[in-house]
Design an enzyme around this catalytic site. Structure first.
Site, mmCIF file in Angstrom:
data_model
loop_
_atom_site.group_PDB
_atom_site.id
_atom_site.type_symbol
_atom_site.label_atom_id
_atom_site.label_comp_id
_atom_site.label_asym_id
_atom_site.label_seq_id
_atom_site.Cartn_x
_atom_site.Cartn_y
_atom_site.Cartn_z
ATOM 1 N N SER A 164 0.840 -1.197 0.000
ATOM 2 C CA SER A 164 0.000 0.000 0.000
ATOM 3 C C SER A 164 0.878 1.251 0.000
ATOM 4 O O SER A 164 1.700 1.420 -0.891
ATOM 5 C CB SER A 164 -0.956 -0.061 1.199
ATOM 6 N N ASP A 262 -9.175 -3.893 -6.287
ATOM 7 C CA ASP A 262 -8.409 -2.985 -5.435
ATOM 8 C C ASP A 262 -8.435 -1.592 -6.063
ATOM 9 O O ASP A 262 -8.236 -1.450 -7.278
ATOM 10 C CB ASP A 262 -6.970 -3.493 -5.332
ATOM 11 N N HIS A 292 -8.076 -4.834 -1.494
ATOM 12 C CA HIS A 292 -6.871 -4.291 -0.872
ATOM 13 C C HIS A 292 -6.535 -5.055 0.412
ATOM 14 O O HIS A 292 -7.367 -5.186 1.300
ATOM 15 C CB HIS A 292 -7.076 -2.798 -0.570
#
Length: 323
Positions: A164, A262, A292
């Site tokens: 991320s 995502d 995610h």
């Protein structure tokens, strides 16, 4: 770009697995509570006695910084010499998280490859906006490289790893190290990386605006916390938002994986394509129906296991280790 007409579906079993996890709201009003979602020490990593944890504090750009150093307790052979190093940059939108978060999978890599992990505690936005996170990450990389001998690290085998925001910082750090003639990196492992503050050119931002775990509202708040009024404008560094980089040449091999459901899907695939245009070796995986951080939140699902296995295979090839 107008709203996308079609929505990318989630994998139903993955989504069902998420029901066992309470994800906090990543908003200004809930920021401190969201920060409490993450572990505050290394106990969950060292509890079974197979991983050793130490810390070092050193002078950073504006204040002292801390790194955590993880290694297997039963290093296979002291005579092997210096070991590979995974330099970990945690996720959390650069607004939450710490050096103990998101490194669980790396502990398995340490055992498999007799390696060491260095995890940096960088300063968080909005209290510490850009360039604090990237400069802290660079300072930690320099410290790791300069002290490699005493840490037992092979300075030619440092691999950046991040998920991320950590993936975005790792990509930015690779650019910064190149441009400052800093440490040469062996590779970059970018998991669902947060690469670009701009929304307009990415269909996944519109298809998945209300995505689970990390949605468009979270993303906007995180980038605004980091960049302030500069967000979406022309005065944003490629080190903060590597999706903006014009020159991606001269970088080490890159592994990118992301879920088809995502928010970061399209910026990841565009970044991979542009890396290839500049002659960078890239391995890209798009996991169908994954959202995610789904492989960490639902690690026993077959899709999660496949993703974890592909990373291990890539690392084995990168490190030239026989099966």
């Amino acid at each position: 770009m107008p709203p996308a007409p079609h929505r990318t579906p989630y994998d139903a079993e993955l989504l069902a697995g998420l029901s066992a996890v309470t994800i906090p709201a990543f908003t200004a009003e809930n920021l401190q509570n969201a920060r409490g979602f993450f572990p505050i020490n290394a106990d969950h990593l060292t509890g079974d006695g197979t991983i050793d944890h130490t810390e070092r504090t050193f002078k950073g750009p504006e204040s002292d910084l801390t790194i955590s150093i993880f290694r297997p307790t039963n290093c296979k052979s002291a005579s092997k010499g210096p070991r590979p190093c995974f330099y970990s940059i945690h996720g959390g939108g650069m607004i939450v998280g710490n050096r103990f978060a998101g490194v669980d999978e790396i502990m398995g890599w340490l055992k498999a490859f007799d390696a060491i992990c260095v995890s940096i505690e960088y300063r968080l936005a909005p209290e510490h906006p850009d360039p604090a996170p990237i400069e802290d990450s660079y300072a930690g990389l320099l410290y790791t490289h300069e002290h490699a001998a005493e840490l037992g690290i092979d300075p030619s085998k440092i691999i950046l790893a991040g998920i991320s925001a950590g993936g975005g910082l790792a990509a930015g750090l690779s650019l910064l190290a190149r441009d400052r003639h800093g440490p040469k990196l062996l590779g970059q492992l970018l998991l669902s990386p947060m690469l670009d503050d701009r929304d307009a050119q990415y269909a996944s931002r519109h298809q998945l605006a209300d995505a689970v775990v990390w949605n468009l509202g979270n993303n906007k708040y995180a980038w605004e916390s980091l960049l302030g009024k500069r967000v979406g404008g022309n005065d944003v560094s490629c080190y903060a938002a590597p999706g903006r980089a014009e020159d991606l040449s001269g970088l080490s091999p890159v592994f990118i994986d992301v879920g088809s459901a995502d928010l970061f899907r399209d910026e990841s695939t565009v970044f991979a394509s542009r890396l290839l245009e500049f002659g960078v070796q890239v391995e890209l995986h798009i996991w169908p129906g994954a959202f995610h951080w789904s492989d960490a939140l639902v690690p026993t699902h077959p899709l999660s296991k496949s993703a974890q296995a592909r990373r291990m295979e890539w690392l084995r090839r990168l490190l030239k280790i026989d099966s």
